[in-house]
Design a protein around this motif. Structure first.
Motif, PDB file in Angstrom:
ATOM      1  N   ASN A  39       0.856  -1.186   0.000  1.00  0.00           N
ATOM      2  CA  ASN A  39       0.000   0.000   0.000  1.00  0.00           C
ATOM      3  C   ASN A  39       0.889   1.231   0.000  1.00  0.00           C
ATOM      4  O   ASN A  39       1.813   1.339   0.805  1.00  0.00           O
ATOM      5  CB  ASN A  39      -0.906  -0.018   1.239  1.00  0.00           C
ATOM      6  CG  ASN A  39      -1.882   1.129   1.237  1.00  0.00           C
ATOM      7  OD1 ASN A  39      -1.479   2.280   1.276  1.00  0.00           O
ATOM      8  ND2 ASN A  39      -3.151   0.817   1.199  1.00  0.00           N
ATOM      9  N   VAL A  41       0.471   4.412   0.778  1.00  0.00           N
ATOM     10  CA  VAL A  41       0.490   5.298   1.947  1.00  0.00           C
ATOM     11  C   VAL A  41       1.234   4.626   3.101  1.00  0.00           C
ATOM     12  O   VAL A  41       2.003   5.282   3.818  1.00  0.00           O
ATOM     13  CB  VAL A  41      -0.946   5.681   2.351  1.00  0.00           C
ATOM     14  CG1 VAL A  41      -0.939   6.482   3.624  1.00  0.00           C
ATOM     15  CG2 VAL A  41      -1.597   6.479   1.251  1.00  0.00           C
ATOM     16  N   GLN A  92      -5.680   4.354  -2.628  1.00  0.00           N
ATOM     17  CA  GLN A  92      -6.783   3.519  -2.164  1.00  0.00           C
ATOM     18  C   GLN A  92      -6.396   2.848  -0.853  1.00  0.00           C
ATOM     19  O   GLN A  92      -5.215   2.650  -0.568  1.00  0.00           O
ATOM     20  CB  GLN A  92      -7.125   2.476  -3.217  1.00  0.00           C
ATOM     21  CG  GLN A  92      -6.005   1.476  -3.442  1.00  0.00           C
ATOM     22  CD  GLN A  92      -6.214   0.715  -4.729  1.00  0.00           C
ATOM     23  OE1 GLN A  92      -6.243   1.296  -5.805  1.00  0.00           O
ATOM     24  NE2 GLN A  92      -6.382  -0.581  -4.615  1.00  0.00           N
ATOM     25  N   ILE A  93      -7.421   2.516  -0.081  1.00  0.00           N
ATOM     26  CA  ILE A  93      -7.174   1.827   1.177  1.00  0.00           C
ATOM     27  C   ILE A  93      -7.102   0.333   0.892  1.00  0.00           C
ATOM     28  O   ILE A  93      -7.868  -0.188   0.094  1.00  0.00           O
ATOM     29  CB  ILE A  93      -8.298   2.164   2.186  1.00  0.00           C
ATOM     30  CG1 ILE A  93      -8.086   3.587   2.689  1.00  0.00           C
ATOM     31  CG2 ILE A  93      -8.300   1.180   3.339  1.00  0.00           C
ATOM     32  CD1 ILE A  93      -9.165   4.081   3.584  1.00  0.00           C
ATOM     33  N   GLY A  94      -6.142  -0.324   1.520  1.00  0.00           N
ATOM     34  CA  GLY A  94      -6.011  -1.766   1.353  1.00  0.00           C
ATOM     35  C   GLY A  94      -4.970  -2.138   0.306  1.00  0.00           C
ATOM     36  O   GLY A  94      -4.146  -1.325  -0.103  1.00  0.00           O
TER      37      GLY A  94
ATOM     38  N   ASN B  78     -14.793   0.648   6.251  1.00  0.00           N
ATOM     39  CA  ASN B  78     -13.783   0.579   5.203  1.00  0.00           C
ATOM     40  C   ASN B  78     -12.466   1.216   5.615  1.00  0.00           C
ATOM     41  O   ASN B  78     -11.550   1.310   4.805  1.00  0.00           O
ATOM     42  CB  ASN B  78     -14.281   1.280   3.934  1.00  0.00           C
ATOM     43  CG  ASN B  78     -15.383   0.484   3.286  1.00  0.00           C
ATOM     44  OD1 ASN B  78     -15.409  -0.730   3.398  1.00  0.00           O
ATOM     45  ND2 ASN B  78     -16.302   1.178   2.639  1.00  0.00           N
ATOM     46  N   ALA B  79     -12.367   1.690   6.847  1.00  0.00           N
ATOM     47  CA  ALA B  79     -11.190   2.449   7.253  1.00  0.00           C
ATOM     48  C   ALA B  79      -9.959   1.555   7.322  1.00  0.00           C
ATOM     49  O   ALA B  79     -10.064   0.341   7.499  1.00  0.00           O
ATOM     50  CB  ALA B  79     -11.422   3.092   8.614  1.00  0.00           C
ATOM     51  N   ASP B  80      -8.786   2.178   7.174  1.00  0.00           N
ATOM     52  CA  ASP B  80      -7.525   1.502   7.450  1.00  0.00           C
ATOM     53  C   ASP B  80      -7.330   1.582   8.961  1.00  0.00           C
ATOM     54  O   ASP B  80      -6.902   2.596   9.499  1.00  0.00           O
ATOM     55  CB  ASP B  80      -6.395   2.227   6.705  1.00  0.00           C
ATOM     56  CG  ASP B  80      -5.123   1.421   6.718  1.00  0.00           C
ATOM     57  OD1 ASP B  80      -4.809   0.859   7.771  1.00  0.00           O
ATOM     58  OD2 ASP B  80      -4.456   1.360   5.674  1.00  0.00           O
ATOM     59  N   TRP B 149      -6.829  10.394   5.505  1.00  0.00           N
ATOM     60  CA  TRP B 149      -6.789   9.306   4.526  1.00  0.00           C
ATOM     61  C   TRP B 149      -7.447   8.040   5.068  1.00  0.00           C
ATOM     62  O   TRP B 149      -8.240   7.391   4.381  1.00  0.00           O
ATOM     63  CB  TRP B 149      -5.344   9.014   4.149  1.00  0.00           C
ATOM     64  CG  TRP B 149      -5.203   7.862   3.217  1.00  0.00           C
ATOM     65  CD1 TRP B 149      -5.496   7.842   1.885  1.00  0.00           C
ATOM     66  CD2 TRP B 149      -4.762   6.545   3.544  1.00  0.00           C
ATOM     67  NE1 TRP B 149      -5.255   6.601   1.378  1.00  0.00           N
ATOM     68  CE2 TRP B 149      -4.804   5.790   2.368  1.00  0.00           C
ATOM     69  CE3 TRP B 149      -4.327   5.941   4.735  1.00  0.00           C
ATOM     70  CZ2 TRP B 149      -4.424   4.448   2.333  1.00  0.00           C
ATOM     71  CZ3 TRP B 149      -3.949   4.621   4.704  1.00  0.00           C
ATOM     72  CH2 TRP B 149      -4.000   3.890   3.506  1.00  0.00           C
ATOM     73  N   ALA B 152     -11.483   6.764   5.285  1.00  0.00           N
ATOM     74  CA  ALA B 152     -12.268   6.278   4.147  1.00  0.00           C
ATOM     75  C   ALA B 152     -13.546   7.089   3.991  1.00  0.00           C
ATOM     76  O   ALA B 152     -14.633   6.549   3.796  1.00  0.00           O
ATOM     77  CB  ALA B 152     -12.599   4.792   4.297  1.00  0.00           C
TER      78      ALA B 152
END
Lengths: 178, 363
Positions: A39, A41, A92-94, B78-80, B149, B152
């Motif tokens: 990822n 970030v 994007q997250i993930g 959906n958050a990190d 960030w 989400a």
């Protein structure tokens, strides 16, 4: 104090050695995570830990001005700009599929060669140099840094300034549309 | 500086430092939040504010604390999750790192990056104190970006980006405003700057020393404006503009983590006010004529007890200005905000540096 700790601490400065090796291990592991994480970030945030631990090593060397510069320039400016740019474009997250290079072996080879060269050069140049134990006197004086930059190293300093200015103008030229 | 903690073993002094820095961050934050955010704004808006909890509502903060701690700590689906959880800590870390450097008396310091003027035989302060302070303020941006960030959420991401853009833009005038002070004092050490102001003279008159608010008033103005923007206080609160972005990067936070952002925001206001009082109001020192009347020097032990009170007074004065502006002026538009930093404050601070450097050489 255990025998093992005594052996580990060459000059018996247990606390300094303990924290130095902790920071060194954290720094190396973070650097590995930075290049292997999937990822972008996360990668930037691992880089943050690497840069911060380098600043901590500067503090151990008694070079507080360099440490503060490291935080101000690398974390406060470059890393924030990096995060900012990444978040504006693609973040994007993930898991991301195409983030890591498809040919890691070549990269590893280059890294190993570079590492070996640097270790050899540093060991050859400074291998036998020993710094005094950290004391009040050994802390680098800020005015000494200023004197060195603006007298002994004035030509390289000015050359780098002009180079950075050229890079800045180049970036503006590349970025403008008309 | 000889530390008062010199005789105590290292682990003991570390515990004392940890306790004291928590006090330095939390106690003034509580004071100013109650005095200004709860009470002053209420009077400005013709209402009473909190009155029920304790005398004149003075226990209201503990009620708020209890409320926030027992709230559910929600995390968006959906958050990190890890980054989301860490972001408030990074913001608070920046506040604590900054608080550590603030001196409260000749020996009442937690950490100084100063060399010891008595030990190295030069008799002048040297060190990177101000530089360190300016460096660690920039760490909070990373926490804000992380929060924006990892949530989400569109509101959070936009708020985070706005906050980061604003913090980058106003970091520069903040640093450049301090350069004028550093040139005039001739040192980067915070203690050195305080001593330089105490020993300074204006046209041969040294009764009140030379607090740099008198000679560096342009720098002081730029510094306070930049601080207001760094704290995202109105009129610079575009990143948390509630009518467009709910609460910006804090939108998805609740409970304890929201409380940490809240503490980080208001504690930073105090710490920046402490820093401004060191740089421009003479820090923990009182004017020389007072000390001459008492017949003591600036490095006497009495100042270690008087110093924190002096600092607290100056901090309350400066935070009064910060909160008064916050509740008086309407919000800047995003483009006005950026233009103000890049086209007005930065050129002004560069001119200030040039004039200060010339005057330093002339006088």
């Amino acid at each position: 104090m255990s025998q093992l700790a005594m052996l580990a601490a060459e000059t018996q400065e247990i606390a300094t050695n303990f924290f130095f090796y902790t920071i060194a291990i954290v720094s190396v592991l973070s650097a590995l995570k930075m290049v292997t994480t999937d990822n972008v970030v996360h990668s930037a945030l691992w880089l943050l830990i690497v840069l911060a631990s380098v600043a901590a090593v500067y503090v151990f060397l008694g070079a507080e001005f360099a440490a503060a510069t490291q935080i101000l320039v690398y974390i406060g400016a470059i890393l924030v700009l990096l995060l900012f740019g990444v978040m504006l474009t693609r973040a994007q997250i993930g898991h991301e599929d195409d983030l890591n290079h498809p040919q890691p072996m070549q990269g590893l080879m280059v890294a190993v060669i570079l590492f070996a060269t640097m270790v050899y050069a540093l060991a050859d140049a400074f291998g036998t140099t020993r710094l005094d134990a950290l004391s009040e006197q050994r802390v680098e004086r800020t005015d000494a840094v200023a004197d060195a930059i603006f007298s002994t190293y004035i030509v390289p300093f000015e050359a780098i300034s002009v180079l950075l200015l050229a890079a800045l103008i180049g970036a503006i030229v590349v970025a403008r549309r008309d | 500086m000889m530390s008062m903690l010199a005789e105590i073993p290292y682990w003991g002094s570390s515990i004392i430092r940890a306790v004291v820095i928590t006090l330095v961050v939390l106690a003034p934050a509580g004071t100013t939040v109650y005095l200004y955010l709860f009470k002053m704004v209420s009077f400005m808006q013709s209402r009473l504010g909190p009155m029920e909890a304790g005398p004149f509502g003075s226990m209201q903060l503990f009620a708020e604390l209890g409320k926030n701690v027992q709230k559910e700590d929600t995390v968006p689906g959906n958050a990190d999750k890890l980054i989301f959880a860490m972001a408030p800590y990074v913001v608070l870390l920046s506040t604590f790192l900054l608080a550590a450097i603030i001196p409260f008396g000749p020996d009442a310091t937690l950490v100084t990056f100063d060399s010891n003027p008595a030990m190295d035989g030069t008799g002048v302060f040297d060190g990177a104190g101000v530089f360190y302070a300016l460096a660690v303020t920039s760490v909070s941006v990373v926490g804000v970006l992380m929060a924006g960030w990892a949530s989400a959420s569109k509101y959070s991401l936009l708020g985070g980006l706005r906050a980061a853009g604003q913090l980058i833009a106003y970091e520069l005038p903040l640093v450049l405003a301090v350069v004028g002070v550093v040139i005039q004092a001739g040192t980067l050490s915070l203690q050195g700057i305080i001593f330089a102001q105490y020993e300074g003279e204006i046209f041969g008159m040294g009764a009140i020393g030379n607090p740099y608010i008198l000679t560096q008033f342009v720098g002081f103005f730029i510094f306070m404006v930049a601080v207001q923007a760094e704290l995202a206080q109105t009129p610079f609160d575009m990143p948390v503009a509630e009518s467009e972005l709910v609460a910006g990067y804090m939108t998805e936070y609740s409970g304890f983590r929201f409380l940490m952002f809240f503490i980080g925001e208001f504690a930073s206001a105090n710490i920046f006010a402490f820093l401004a009082s060191v740089l421009f109001l003479g820090g923990w020192a009182v004017p020389p004529f007072v000390l001459e009347a008492l017949d003591i020097g600036l490095d006497s032990n009495l100042m270690n007890f008087l110093g924190p009170l002096v600092m607290l007074t100056k901090m309350l004065l400066l935070t009064f200005v910060i909160y008064f502006v916050r509740f008086t002026y309407p919000r800047f538009r995003e483009d006005q905000l950026q233009r103000f930093a890049w086209k007005f404050l930065i050129p002004l601070s560069l001119v200030n540096i040039a004039i200060t450097a010339v005057l330093k050489v002339v006088f």
